[in-house]
Enzyme design. Structure first.
Site, PDB file in Angstrom:
ATOM      1  N   HIS B 140       0.941  -1.239   0.159  1.00 38.62           N
ATOM      2  CA  HIS B 140      -0.008  -0.041   0.013  1.00 38.62           C
ATOM      3  C   HIS B 140       1.007   1.293  -0.103  1.00 38.62           C
ATOM      4  CE1 HIS B 140      -2.915   2.905   1.680  1.00 38.62           C
ATOM      5  NE2 HIS B 140      -3.892   2.051   1.502  1.00 38.62           N
ATOM      6  N   ASP B 217       3.055  -4.621   8.115  1.00 39.72           N
ATOM      7  CA  ASP B 217       1.786  -3.655   7.715  1.00 39.72           C
ATOM      8  C   ASP B 217       0.906  -4.640   8.048  1.00 39.72           C
ATOM      9  OD1 ASP B 217      -0.549  -2.317   6.877  1.00 39.72           O
ATOM     10  OD2 ASP B 217       0.468  -1.752   5.211  1.00 39.72           O
ATOM     11  N   GLN B 220      -4.590  -5.276   6.809  1.00 38.81           N
ATOM     12  CA  GLN B 220      -5.744  -6.066   6.400  1.00 38.81           C
ATOM     13  C   GLN B 220      -5.458  -7.590   7.137  1.00 38.81           C
ATOM     14  OE1 GLN B 220      -7.903  -5.193   4.191  1.00 38.81           O
ATOM     15  NE2 GLN B 220      -7.047  -3.210   3.794  1.00 38.81           N
ATOM     16  N   LYS B 243     -10.327  -1.079  10.673  1.00 33.64           N
ATOM     17  CA  LYS B 243     -10.513  -2.299  10.084  1.00 33.64           C
ATOM     18  C   LYS B 243     -10.723  -3.479  10.685  1.00 33.64           C
ATOM     19  CE  LYS B 243      -7.412  -0.600   6.549  1.00 33.64           C
ATOM     20  NZ  LYS B 243      -8.140  -0.148   5.122  1.00 33.64           N
ATOM     21  N   CYS B 381      -4.815   2.302  -3.640  1.00 33.87           N
ATOM     22  CA  CYS B 381      -3.353   2.973  -3.058  1.00 33.87           C
ATOM     23  C   CYS B 381      -2.396   1.964  -3.463  1.00 33.87           C
ATOM     24  CB  CYS B 381      -3.483   3.362  -1.676  1.00 33.87           C
ATOM     25  SG  CYS B 381      -4.613   4.590  -1.427  1.00 33.87           S
TER      26      CYS B 381
END
Lengths: 146, 424
Positions: B140, B217, B220, B243, B381
């Site tokens: 991202h 990261d 997600q 999220k 993104c």
């Protein structure tokens, strides 16, 4: 469904699938780039302007049906127009797609009137037009719709 | 609803056939009652943000109604209650990701801020010209741009792990990139555009052989996989509350104590100091050293409620449901003529990215929206990733625990309608 039919008219598909004035313009003396970060649409507009008149126009780029058709219809429409008249047309077109003006004497551009029911798509419809404005003003920075 | 005659649902998918548990979960989310353009909302944009259960909405509401005060400095009752609730949420985060200490949990605005914090505090204080940071092609922008800024500041450079056509990282190439110049590896645990679950445990082991720390990261991953930072042995882990069925504007940076202790502060201000004079300032201990200023207290409390909600359901149950739903939805759309799925990794979470011949994703998004089906269209993104697949954008449906097979059917039916509108 009706507003979808209103948005996606045959003329739009026609210009989306066979865009007019598509490609680089030999002899262009004005050029500007437009970018819609929302959807990644990019357009490069070429103009040949002589004595204040847009003699020729073309565009390159990739985009959705609305932005491609709008760019195609615009290039057809502004050829032969004086710069000031092309800018005046931009104002009227903006009014058409935002619902603040009617389609009076906009000719074939009226097919984009359906955009007014889809506020998120106004930027698609106006990308090429803002890029034309930048090309006429000789703006070198890419125009974005944000 | 316009139902295309070509569309045949794969299963008898009315409410009685739905998993009872999913129907109970749905009832926890008030927004799922909403109608859009006169149709029931089918919310399939969960990779952008998830909807919030009543428990989260109520937790923020109750905090503002009954406990609102600033944290960590009042002697009065409300301040103590606010501080207790705030720190209790930190313990919930610690348990969720199995951190060794609550002091390793830094509250930030979101994943983006967490990554910027590591870049500017950890990276800027020690990286120099010639150093390398390894990222992947599927990152991202928020795990690319902070490192580019750092490279401009320090003279370090980026090395990029390539991906294959299924959307999986090329691990042999990754091994080749690791070397004496490598100072950090920063990769997505799960890809936001493809759903690929990266083999992060093996990647961390490889990096550690070279003495290189790894940032994951987790934006997600956090709501879809159990995360154990000690088992992964990652050095930093970043995620966002929104999220994870929690509020926006709150996120977490996990870092190993030894690393965080050695790092300079990211921002100066109140709460991050022990004492201040004009001759000099001594900084507070972890985690407060990295939490300058009044934090997002309600957001932290809401995040705590979201973690309680999620752990109450349990990852076993939600993974079983989301994977079955991904399989079902994939089978429902895979035979649609002209449709191509972008991202076919063997290990995936519930993300279905696709393109349709002759139809720009933006047009797909508009037509689906008129059927009440909310998806994301665009580059997500991840412009370098889009370039790899030779597309400028995709349409992306992303699933959460409250989505159903009936909704996957509506997605497929709406895609057939796109084809009908476009005469394809």
């Amino acid at each position: 469904m009706n507003d979808l039919r209103e948005l996606y008219q045959e003329t739009i598909f026609d210009h989306y699938r066979q865009p007019r004035n598509f490609g680089r313009l030999e002899g262009a003396n004005r050029r500007a780039e437009g970018y819609n970060p929302l959807c990644g649409d990019k357009v490069t507009l070429y103009l040949q302007v002589e004595d204040g008149v847009i003699k020729d126009a073309s565009f390159e780029g990739s985009g959705c049906a609305i932005s491609t058709a709008s760019a195609s219809l615009m290039t057809e429409n502004i050829k032969g127009k004086r710069e000031a008249d092309a800018l005046h047309l931009l104002d009227k077109f903006h009014g058409l797609v935002t619902g603040t003006a009617t389609a009076d004497d906009l000719g074939k551009l009226a097919v984009l009137a359906g955009v007014r029911e889809f506020p998120q798509r106004v930027k698609c419809a106006t990308l090429a037009w803002h890029t034309m404005q930048a090309a006429l003003a000789n703006v070198e920075e890419p125009v974005t719709t944000e | 609803m316009m139902m295309d005659h070509r569309f045949q649902p794969l299963a008898y998918s009315d409410e009685s056939a739905e998993n009872q548990a999913v129907q109970r979960w749905r009832a926890d989310f008030p927004i799922l009652e909403t109608n859009v353009h006169g149709k029931p909302l089918v919310y399939l944009d969960n990779a952008a943000t998830t909807q919030k259960p009543l428990a989260v909405i109520e937790a923020e509401n109750l905090y503002y109604r009954h406990d609102n005060a600033n944290v960590h400095r009042g002697v009065h009752a409300l301040s103590q209650r606010a501080t207790d609730a705030f720190e209790a949420a930190r313990l919930k985060v610690q348990r969720l990701i199995n951190a060794a200490s609550p002091n390793e949990i830094i509250f930030v605005r979101g994943t983006t801020e967490a990554i910027n914090l590591v870049a500017q505090s950890y990276g800027r204080s020690r990286f120099k010209a010639g150093d390398e940071i390894i990222l992947s092609r599927m990152e991202h922008h928020s795990n690319i741009v902070p490192w580019q800024i750092l490279c401009e500041q320090t003279g370090a450079s980026l090395r990029i792990i390539p991906i294959n056509d299924a959307g999986e990282l090329e691990l042999e190439a990754y091994e080749q990139l690791l070397g004496p110049r490598t100072k950090l590896v920063a990769v997505a645990h799960v890809s936001n555009a493809l759903g690929t679950i990266n083999p992060v445990r093996a990647m961390i082991n490889l990096a550690h052989v070279h003495g290189v720390p790894v940032l994951l990261d987790g934006a997600q991953a956090i709501a879809h996989l159990p995360v154990d930072v000690q088992a992964l042995d990652c050095d930093f882990y970043a995620f966002s509350g929104h999220k994870l069925y929690g509020p926006t504007g709150i996120g977490v940076l996990y870092g190993k104590t030894a690393l965080l202790d050695a790092m300079p502060p990211y921002q100066g201000g109140g709460d991050m100091i022990r004492s201040v004079s004009f001759d000099g300032t001594t900084y507070n201990t972890l985690p407060h050293k990295f939490e300058a200023g009044t934090p997002n207290i309600a957001g932290v409390i809401g995040l705590g409620a979201a973690i309680d909600y999620l752990t109450g359901i349990g990852f076993d149950a939600l993974i079983e449901h989301e994977l079955a739903l991904l399989t079902y939805a994939t089978q429902s759309v895979i035979d649609i003529p002209g449709l191509r799925i972008i991202g076919n990794a063997l290990e995936k979470t519930g993300i279905l990215s696709f393109v349709l011949d002759g139809v720009h994703p933006h047009d797909i998004g508009t037509i689906l929206d008129r059927q009440g089906v909310a998806i994301r269209t665009g580059h997500h993104c991840t412009m370098p990733l889009m370039e790899h697949f030779g597309v400028s954008a995709t349409a992306r449906a992303s699933f959460a625990l409250y989505n159903t097979r009936a909704e996957a059917d509506k997605l497929a039916a709406a895609i057939y309608q796109v084809k009908e509108v476009f005469g394809r």
